[in-house]
Each structure stands twice: as C-alpha cells, then as structure tokens.
Design an enzyme around this catalytic site. Structure first.
Site, PDB file in Angstrom:
ATOM      1  N   SER A  20       0.722  -1.138  -0.011  1.00 25.03           N
ATOM      2  CA  SER A  20       0.010  -0.165  -0.097  1.00 25.03           C
ATOM      3  C   SER A  20       0.807   1.521  -0.052  1.00 25.03           C
ATOM      4  O   SER A  20       0.302   2.499  -0.747  1.00 25.03           O
ATOM      5  CB  SER A  20      -1.034   0.006   1.339  1.00 25.03           C
ATOM      6  OG  SER A  20      -0.349   0.112   2.413  1.00 25.03           O
ATOM      7  N   HIS A  39       8.431   3.042   9.144  1.00 22.06           N
ATOM      8  CA  HIS A  39       8.295   2.022  10.292  1.00 22.06           C
ATOM      9  C   HIS A  39       7.021   2.607  11.067  1.00 22.06           C
ATOM     10  O   HIS A  39       6.775   3.692  11.041  1.00 22.06           O
ATOM     11  CB  HIS A  39       9.469   1.989  11.354  1.00 22.06           C
ATOM     12  CG  HIS A  39       9.541   1.184  12.219  1.00 22.06           C
ATOM     13  ND1 HIS A  39       9.504  -0.241  12.360  1.00 22.06           N
ATOM     14  CD2 HIS A  39       9.120   1.369  13.639  1.00 22.06           C
ATOM     15  CE1 HIS A  39       9.576  -0.779  13.505  1.00 22.06           C
ATOM     16  NE2 HIS A  39       9.064   0.302  14.256  1.00 22.06           N
TER      17      HIS A  39
HETATM   18  C1  GRF Z   1       3.853  -0.593   7.004  1.00 21.26           C
HETATM   19  O1  GRF Z   1       3.180  -0.516   8.112  1.00 21.26           O
HETATM   20  C2  GRF Z   1       5.268  -0.292   7.347  1.00 21.26           C
HETATM   21  O2  GRF Z   1       5.300   0.708   8.258  1.00 21.26           O
HETATM   22  C3  GRF Z   1       5.831  -1.441   7.715  1.00 21.26           C
HETATM   23  O3  GRF Z   1       5.334  -2.469   7.004  1.00 21.26           O
HETATM   24  C4  GRF Z   1       3.938  -2.080   6.557  1.00 21.26           C
HETATM   25  C5  GRF Z   1       3.839  -2.100   5.125  1.00 21.26           C
HETATM   26  O4  GRF Z   1       2.806  -2.058   4.579  1.00 21.26           O
HETATM   27  N1  GRF Z   1       7.243  -1.549   7.758  1.00 21.26           N
HETATM   28  P1  GRF Z   1       2.592  -2.046   2.917  1.00 21.26           P
HETATM   29  O5  GRF Z   1       2.981  -3.540   2.261  1.00 21.26           O
HETATM   30  O6  GRF Z   1       3.255  -0.934   2.337  1.00 21.26           O
HETATM   31  O7  GRF Z   1       1.006  -1.915   2.831  1.00 21.26           O
END
Ligand code: GRF
Length: 200
Positions: free
Chosen positions: A24, A120
């Site tokens: 996402s 993060h």
């Molecule tokens: C996010 O919450 C990011 O902070 C963490 O992993 C998740 C990834 O989400 N490192 P997406 O795959 O970008 O939807």
C-alpha cells in the site's frame, strides 16, 4: 501532520522499491507521482515473497517487478548482491523500503549511501522491530505513529526524516490501530522522500 512538500528543482528521483507484502505504501508513492506531487520515477519493485500482493499492484501500475526470494540464497550478503544488481540494472538511485521485512547488509547499504529510506509503524526510537504496533498497544501509549528514516546497519535506528502522530483510541486492536497508522504512512512517505532528497 505530515510535512509539507519541499521545493525541489532537480531531476526526477529514480526510485527502486523493496516490498515484502501488501504494497500500500508503494501504491501511495505511485499515486503521488501520478498526481504530479512527487517528481520521481519508480524504476521497479523488488519483492521477496512469491505471493506478495505488491506484485499485482506493480503490474496494475505498469511498474517492472522482480522476485528475488531470500530462500534461494545461502546468506544475506548474496541476497543483497542480487538486489543491488537488479536495482542498478534499472538505474535506481534511491532505495525505498516499503514494508521490506529483511535486514539490510553493507552489500546493499554501501552502493546507495544515505539514499536508502524505510518507513516504520511507530514513533522511533520507540518500538523498533517487527511488532511495533502490538508493542505500542501493550505499552499503553496514548500516541504512536509512523517514521520515515534513512537506513543504516542498526535496524530502525537511522536518521529520522519525518514522523506523523496517531492517537491510540479506546478499544483499538492491532488491526484498527495499524490501519490508522497506515493512513498516515501513505500521506507521510511521498513528501518525506522529497525531503530526504533536498537535505542531501
Ligand atoms: C507498514 O506498516 C510499514 O510501516 C511496515 O510494513 C507495513 C507495510 O505495509 N514496515 P504495505 O506493504 O506498504 O501496505
């Protein structure tokens, strides 16, 4: 509040995205580029899990993607070497970790220097590691959020570029809280990439 967009007059940033899951944040970056807000090109997405939904998102966006599966490599260094080779073939100048669940070695860090960013789901330095949302909830903090930072060898400890705060609400679960953090991630990451570029 996510940061405003900085003024940037340089060439479009050439971004290589690393993603392990949903993607996402990848989509948020692609949309910011499409909206004319982020002057960048996503040169390609590397994903390491064959079933990662980011693959479909990359296809929909018309962005090249490459499966580099860590299970196919004897150690983290050879895995990172394959990633670097692919990113360099695409001409990527920035590495954008977007839900990348592998720990980087110097093999990945050295060729890109300070041009490696990660997002993060906590207000670092609180709650580093893979269970940040769960740990924030368990600690009973009333405010958490997300952080964009440069990547160094020590996990989740590189210089902070930008942060957004998210209140913890009564009755929150890991899923509801993470969903609200992700809304902020999608607003934060694209301008933070540009802030990182103007801070060079
Ligand atoms: C996010 O919450 C990011 O902070 C963490 O992993 C998740 C990834 O989400 N490192 P997406 O795959 O970008 O939807």
């Amino acid at each position: 509040m996510p940061p405003d967009w900085p003024e940037y007059r340089g060439e479009p940033l050439r971004l290589g995205v690393l993603a392990s899951g949903k993607g996402s944040n990848f989509t948020a970056i692609v949309q910011a580029i499409g909206a004319g807000k982020l002057p960048a090109i996503v040169t390609g997405v590397v994903y390491n899990n064959p079933e990662a939904p980011v693959r479909e998102r990359a296809k929909e966006a018309g962005v090249p993607c490459a499966l580099i599966n860590h299970r196919d490599y004897p150690d983290r260094e050879s895995f990172d070497a394959a990633i670097v080779q692919t990113l360099q073939r695409w001409g990527a100048e920035w590495v954008i970790m977007a839900g990348w669940m592998r720990q980087a070695t110097t093999v990945l860090l050295e060729p890109f220097g300070s041009r490696i960013l990660n997002i993060h789901p906590s207000l670092l330095p609180s709650f580093p590691g893979t269970r940040a949302v769960e740990q924030a909830l368990a600690a009973g903090v009333k405010i958490t959020g997300c952080t964009v930072h440069r990547v160094i060898l020590a996990v989740d400890q590189g210089p902070i570029i930008a942060q957004a705060a998210v209140p913890v609400l009564p009755g929150d679960t890991v899923a509801t809280l993470h969903a609200r953090i992700q809304e902020q991630e999608h607003r934060l990451y694209p301008p933070a990439i540009l802030w990182a570029a103007v801070q060079e």
